[in-house]
Design a protein around this motif. Structure first.
Motif, short mmCIF file in Angstrom:
data_model
loop_
_atom_site.label_atom_id
_atom_site.label_comp_id
_atom_site.label_asym_id
_atom_site.label_seq_id
_atom_site.Cartn_x
_atom_site.Cartn_y
_atom_site.Cartn_z
N THR A 142 0.78 -1.21 0.05
CA THR A 142 0.04 0.12 0.00
C THR A 142 0.93 1.10 0.14
O THR A 142 2.14 1.17 0.20
CB THR A 142 -0.93 0.07 1.14
N SER A 143 0.27 2.48 -0.17
CA SER A 143 0.94 3.61 -0.06
C SER A 143 1.34 4.02 1.26
O SER A 143 2.15 5.01 1.43
CB SER A 143 0.40 4.78 -1.05
N SER A 160 -2.21 -1.07 9.79
CA SER A 160 -2.34 -1.35 10.97
C SER A 160 -3.10 -2.86 11.02
O SER A 160 -3.83 -3.00 10.38
CB SER A 160 -2.98 -0.25 11.79
N ASP A 161 -2.54 -3.36 12.32
CA ASP A 161 -3.23 -4.58 12.70
C ASP A 161 -4.80 -4.50 12.95
O ASP A 161 -5.55 -5.21 12.83
CB ASP A 161 -2.65 -5.19 13.70
N PHE A 220 -8.10 -2.06 3.45
CA PHE A 220 -6.99 -1.13 3.21
C PHE A 220 -7.33 -0.72 1.70
O PHE A 220 -8.04 -1.47 1.06
CB PHE A 220 -5.54 -1.91 3.06
N TRP A 221 -6.54 -0.08 1.15
CA TRP A 221 -6.65 0.47 -0.35
C TRP A 221 -5.57 0.01 -1.19
O TRP A 221 -4.46 0.38 -0.72
CB TRP A 221 -6.85 2.16 0.06
N LEU A 222 -5.98 -0.49 -2.29
CA LEU A 222 -5.16 -0.50 -3.33
C LEU A 222 -5.73 0.20 -4.72
O LEU A 222 -6.63 -0.27 -5.21
CB LEU A 222 -4.93 -1.99 -3.60
N ILE A 267 -9.95 -3.24 -0.05
CA ILE A 267 -9.97 -4.82 0.09
C ILE A 267 -10.09 -5.03 1.64
O ILE A 267 -9.49 -4.39 2.49
CB ILE A 267 -8.64 -5.08 -0.36
N ARG A 268 -11.29 -5.89 2.08
CA ARG A 268 -11.35 -6.06 3.17
C ARG A 268 -10.33 -7.20 3.64
O ARG A 268 -10.23 -8.19 2.99
CB ARG A 268 -12.94 -6.69 3.74
#
Length: 127
Positions: free
Chosen positions: A72-73, A77-78, A83-85, A90-91
């Motif tokens: 990722t950019s 975090s845990d 997150f984003w791509l 994306i879950r």
């Protein structure tokens, strides 16, 4: 039995994150992966397409291991649920589903990188 690696980046169109490019080179040169068994999505992937790719690999290939490298950019975090791509969310629960299905045959690496390199600099020719 084959090993497959899927490298997912978050660079803008026409660019790779430097770490994705380096990781790809390392897998082929030092990691024992055939170039044909390493798929790179440098500009992100939708959650639906990621599931399709992983399901297809599991159902139609004789696999011994799947490596999923996510760059990722900014750091993931845990505690993040997603997150984003490349503008696609994306879950993590989707990823965890495959990790639980494949057990020790599934390796997941999260990384982040803001440094990009153009495809032209990498030697890719525009058609």
């Amino acid at each position: 039995m084959s090993r497959y690696a899927f490298l997912l980046g978050s660079a803008k169109e026409g660019f790779y994150q430097k770490k994705v490019s380096q990781f790809q080179d390392s897998l082929v040169q030092n990691g024992g992966f055939n170039e044909s068994n390493v798929a790179v999505f440098p500009n992100g992937i939708s959650e639906l397409m990621l599931e399709y790719v992983l399901n297809n690999c599991i159902e139609h290939k004789n696999i011994s291991n799947i490596l999923l490298y996510i760059c990722t950019s900014s750091p993931v975090s845990d505690f993040d649920k997603s997150f984003w791509l490349g503008g696609e969310e994306i879950r993590k629960s989707v990823i965890e589903n495959y990790a639980s299905r494949l057990g020790n045959s599934f390796q997941l690496i999260y990384d982040s990188d803001r440094e990009v390199i153009s495809e032209e600099e990498l030697g890719y020719v525009k058609c």
